[in-house]
Design a protein around this motif. Structure first.
Motif, PDB file in Angstrom:
ATOM      1  N   LEU A  71      38.737  49.438  44.964  1.00 63.22           N
ATOM      2  CA  LEU A  71      38.290  48.177  44.463  1.00 63.22           C
ATOM      3  C   LEU A  71      36.560  48.127  45.012  1.00 63.22           C
ATOM      4  O   LEU A  71      36.638  48.316  46.339  1.00 63.22           O
ATOM      5  N   ASP A  72      35.747  47.641  44.641  1.00 66.50           N
ATOM      6  CA  ASP A  72      34.409  47.544  45.276  1.00 66.50           C
ATOM      7  C   ASP A  72      34.501  46.012  45.789  1.00 66.50           C
ATOM      8  O   ASP A  72      33.972  45.081  44.921  1.00 66.50           O
ATOM      9  N   ARG A  73      35.056  46.057  47.097  1.00 67.04           N
ATOM     10  CA  ARG A  73      35.109  44.845  47.807  1.00 67.04           C
ATOM     11  C   ARG A  73      33.984  44.014  47.970  1.00 67.04           C
ATOM     12  O   ARG A  73      34.011  42.743  47.725  1.00 67.04           O
ATOM     13  N   ASP A  74      32.945  44.315  48.123  1.00 67.84           N
ATOM     14  CA  ASP A  74      31.597  43.554  48.440  1.00 67.84           C
ATOM     15  C   ASP A  74      31.153  42.776  47.236  1.00 67.84           C
ATOM     16  O   ASP A  74      31.009  41.699  47.014  1.00 67.84           O
ATOM     17  N   ALA A  75      31.470  43.513  45.927  1.00 65.03           N
ATOM     18  CA  ALA A  75      30.992  42.906  44.546  1.00 65.03           C
ATOM     19  C   ALA A  75      32.169  42.051  44.429  1.00 65.03           C
ATOM     20  O   ALA A  75      31.875  40.754  43.805  1.00 65.03           O
ATOM     21  N   TYR A  76      33.468  42.332  44.477  1.00 63.07           N
ATOM     22  CA  TYR A  76      34.356  41.466  44.286  1.00 63.07           C
ATOM     23  C   TYR A  76      34.419  39.825  45.207  1.00 63.07           C
ATOM     24  O   TYR A  76      34.408  39.010  44.613  1.00 63.07           O
ATOM     25  N   ASP A  77      34.169  40.414  46.409  1.00 65.18           N
ATOM     26  CA  ASP A  77      33.939  38.970  47.286  1.00 65.18           C
ATOM     27  C   ASP A  77      32.838  38.242  46.976  1.00 65.18           C
ATOM     28  O   ASP A  77      32.847  36.919  46.983  1.00 65.18           O
ATOM     29  N   ALA A  78      31.570  38.974  46.447  1.00 64.48           N
ATOM     30  CA  ALA A  78      30.503  38.012  46.080  1.00 64.48           C
ATOM     31  C   ALA A  78      30.683  37.431  44.786  1.00 64.48           C
ATOM     32  O   ALA A  78      29.986  36.430  44.820  1.00 64.48           O
ATOM     33  N   ALA A  79      31.312  37.831  43.920  1.00 62.66           N
ATOM     34  CA  ALA A  79      31.502  37.380  42.489  1.00 62.66           C
ATOM     35  C   ALA A  79      32.651  36.280  42.514  1.00 62.66           C
ATOM     36  O   ALA A  79      32.531  35.516  41.583  1.00 62.66           O
ATOM     37  N   LYS A  80      33.589  36.636  43.092  1.00 64.10           N
ATOM     38  CA  LYS A  80      34.762  35.554  43.088  1.00 64.10           C
ATOM     39  C   LYS A  80      34.844  34.395  44.328  1.00 64.10           C
ATOM     40  O   LYS A  80      34.680  35.044  45.331  1.00 64.10           O
ATOM     41  N   SER A  81      35.227  33.176  43.829  1.00 64.38           N
ATOM     42  CA  SER A  81      35.211  32.422  45.041  1.00 64.38           C
ATOM     43  C   SER A  81      36.555  32.735  45.570  1.00 64.38           C
ATOM     44  O   SER A  81      37.623  33.138  45.235  1.00 64.38           O
ATOM     45  N   GLU A  82      36.918  31.746  46.803  1.00 63.46           N
ATOM     46  CA  GLU A  82      37.983  31.931  47.561  1.00 63.46           C
ATOM     47  C   GLU A  82      39.311  31.318  46.572  1.00 63.46           C
ATOM     48  O   GLU A  82      40.423  31.986  46.463  1.00 63.46           O
ATOM     49  N   THR A  83      38.873  30.431  45.573  1.00 63.75           N
ATOM     50  CA  THR A  83      39.914  29.881  44.757  1.00 63.75           C
ATOM     51  C   THR A  83      40.389  30.944  43.768  1.00 63.75           C
ATOM     52  O   THR A  83      41.576  31.247  43.470  1.00 63.75           O
ATOM     53  N   ASP A 137      36.349  44.744  36.321  1.00 64.22           N
ATOM     54  CA  ASP A 137      34.822  45.006  36.538  1.00 64.22           C
ATOM     55  C   ASP A 137      34.302  45.458  38.096  1.00 64.22           C
ATOM     56  O   ASP A 137      33.139  45.615  38.232  1.00 64.22           O
ATOM     57  N   TYR A 138      35.577  45.344  39.026  1.00 69.62           N
ATOM     58  CA  TYR A 138      35.155  45.519  40.433  1.00 69.62           C
ATOM     59  C   TYR A 138      35.842  46.737  40.846  1.00 69.62           C
ATOM     60  O   TYR A 138      35.734  46.992  41.995  1.00 69.62           O
ATOM     61  N   VAL A 139      36.546  47.513  39.984  1.00 67.63           N
ATOM     62  CA  VAL A 139      37.171  48.818  40.191  1.00 67.63           C
ATOM     63  C   VAL A 139      36.312  50.001  39.906  1.00 67.63           C
ATOM     64  O   VAL A 139      35.859  50.062  38.830  1.00 67.63           O
ATOM     65  N   ASP A 140      36.249  50.825  40.921  1.00 70.41           N
ATOM     66  CA  ASP A 140      35.320  51.928  40.450  1.00 70.41           C
ATOM     67  C   ASP A 140      36.120  52.991  39.540  1.00 70.41           C
ATOM     68  O   ASP A 140      37.360  53.137  39.742  1.00 70.41           O
TER      69      ASP A 140
END
Length: 122
Positions: free
Chosen positions: A51-63, A119-122
């Motif tokens: 999981l591309d954690r940086d991209a995931y955190d940037a694109a997805k809200s906490e909700t 989209d966030y998985v390498d």
């Protein structure tokens, strides 16, 4: 300092262990294990090295991240309980029934999470 993914992984393992251990005092182990894994799944699926954690955190809200975790936990619970039920109904007990519940539950949770976040998985 310990990284956030490591802390989330530990939190997921602890949640799974506490819930499964507590429930196993009252219900059959396969069912307790399925529920325990569902409790730990939201933290566990986010710790994958793929999981591309940086991209995931940037694109997805906490909700949205909470919804992702809830969907993964729900899939883990449903497939884990179903596998445990089929195993116990088929006459299997102990380790075999627990392994079926755990394996199908974990695979279901991972599939649900990665299907929603491909989209966030390498």
């Amino acid at each position: 300092m310990v990284s956030r993914p490591t802390l989330e992984f530990v939190a997921g393992i602890v949640a799974a262990g506490v819930v499964a251990g507590g429930l196993s005092l009252h219900v059959a182990t396969p069912y307790a294990l399925a529920v325990g894994l569902a409790a730990g799944t939201p933290a566990l699926v986010r710790t994958s090295t793929r999981l591309d954690r940086d991209a995931y955190d940037a694109a997805k809200s906490e909700t949205e991240q909470v919804v992702d975790g809830a969907v993964a936990a729900g899939a883990t619970l449903v497939l884990g309980l179903a596998a445990g039920y089929v195993a116990v109904s088929g006459g299997y007990e102990g380790a075999i029934a627990a392994a079926a519940a755990a394996a199908f539950g974990v695979l279901g949770g991972q599939f649900a999470f990665y299907a929603r976040n491909r989209d966030y998985v390498d």
